[in-house]
Design an enzyme around this catalytic site. Structure first.
Site, PDB file in Angstrom:
ATOM      1  CE  LYS A 111      -4.210  -2.053   1.880  1.00  0.00           C
ATOM      2  NZ  LYS A 111      -5.040  -2.175   3.078  1.00  0.00           N
ATOM      3  CE  LYS A 193     -10.346 -11.070  -0.162  1.00  0.00           C
ATOM      4  NZ  LYS A 193      -9.347 -10.989   1.035  1.00  0.00           N
ATOM      5  CE  LYS A 196     -18.861   0.499  -2.410  1.00  0.00           C
ATOM      6  NZ  LYS A 196     -19.479   1.214  -1.210  1.00  0.00           N
TER       7      LYS A 196
END
Ligand code: SF4
Length: 330
Positions: A111, A193, A196
């Protein structure tokens, strides 16, 4: 009864991946364990986020969980930021967590690449997660494969705290993963996967029309160019979704019709959509009813937070005392 802590980010509406991968499991666990389920809104601000919609997304997530069957008479359901001790314990645990271990976390490394200037909160995310669990002295944590490294850190932090401040006792249990069937639900793109942020989801509260609109273009076995081309269901996400929503005889028929080119992918998806719509209808109805009862949802979350604050206060009293802080008069 062993205690379980588990959290879910307030991404708004639940999707099939959350439901099959985590929330169905929560609903089962609450029958046999002392469960605390938390909408982890403090975790949701570690990257860029929409603060205008955070409160609504948090409420919607709570409604989704209740609609799925999280039962406030069996489990404590609450919002993380309603219990300030999460942040306090995180700060105290920061003091015993080595920087190097945080920098080694795979999720942090992934990230951090998305930021020009990496926020400290992103680095400290696993310490907050350790605080979430240790605050309630939870023994078990249902974790997905992407969280096992963070749970290992929580165990390490518990060990360090016990050794420095435990006075010979293991005040914090080392939380263990609870082993349940791992369900990794792929998104409709068949690539990653269900998530959202990738826009490859079906929402649990989607209308029948929305479910069909999303399923229709979903990726299938690319070998099935026309109805006459046989396919391989084992590499098709639609087939896997049938296993969760369709009766076993239908699943067998899907595989047979796919391999034998006895129907088209649209027929296969239509049958899946019908079964999915039927399965999700009661959840959607319960959620719609709760959306019209905001007072009831507030009351449930208020009661949950009150119970969580009481449990957290007991832990924090000992933690402050053992770490040498001056006792407050109130
Ligand atoms: S027939 Fe069904 S299982 Fe086979 S490729 Fe098409 S959608 Fe997938």
């Amino acid at each position: 009864m062993a205690r379980i802590f588990s959290g879910i980010q307030p991404s708004g509406e639940l999707h099939l991946g959350n439901w099959l991968g985590a929330v169905q499991n929560w609903v089962n666990l609450q029958q046999s364990y002392d469960c605390l389920f938390c909408v982890v809104d403090l975790h949701a601000i570690t990257g860029q986020y929409e603060h205008e919609s955070l409160a609504q997304r948090t409420r919607d997530m709570a409604i989704g969980l209740l609609a799925c069957g999280v039962d406030p008479s069996r489990a404590v359901l609450f919002v993380q930021s309603h219990v300030p001790a999460h942040s306090e314990l995180q700060w105290l645990l920061n003091s015993i967590t080595p920087l190097g271990e945080l920098e080694r976390m795979t999720q942090f490394k992934d990230k951090a690449q998305r930021f020009e200037s990496v926020p400290v909160g992103l680095l400290n995310y696993p310490v907050l997660m350790a605080a979430d669990i240790l605050l309630y002295r939870a023994e078990l944590v249902p974790v997905g494969e992407d969280q096992t490294q963070h749970l290992e850190l929580a165990r390490e932090v518990a060990r360090r705290w016990n050794s420095e401040f435990g006075g010979g006792s293991d005040f914090f249990p080392e939380p263990r993963p609870i082993l349940t069937e791992a369900k990794r639900i792929m998104g409709l793109d068949g690539q990653a996967k269900m998530s959202k942020s990738l826009g490859n989801t079906i929402g649990l509260l989607d209308s029948p029309e929305e479910i069909w609109r999303k399923l229709r273009p979903a990726v299938t076995d690319p070998a099935r160019v026309t109805r006459k081309d046989p396919g391989n269901p084992e590499i098709c996400n639609i087939y896997y979704l049938h296993k969760y929503f369709s009766p076993s005889e239908t699943v067998l028929r899907v595989a047979d019709h796919c391999r034998g080119a006895k129907w088209g992918c649209l027929d296969c998806k239509r049958e899946l959509a019908d079964n999915m719509i039927r399965t999700l209808a009661p959840i959607r109805e319960r959620a719609l009813a709760l959306q019209h009862q905001p007072g009831r949802v507030e009351e449930i979350l208020g009661d949950g937070a009150a119970t969580a604050r009481r449990l957290a206060a007991e832990t924090m009293r000992t933690v402050r005392e053992r770490m040498g802080f001056l006792t407050s008069a109130d």
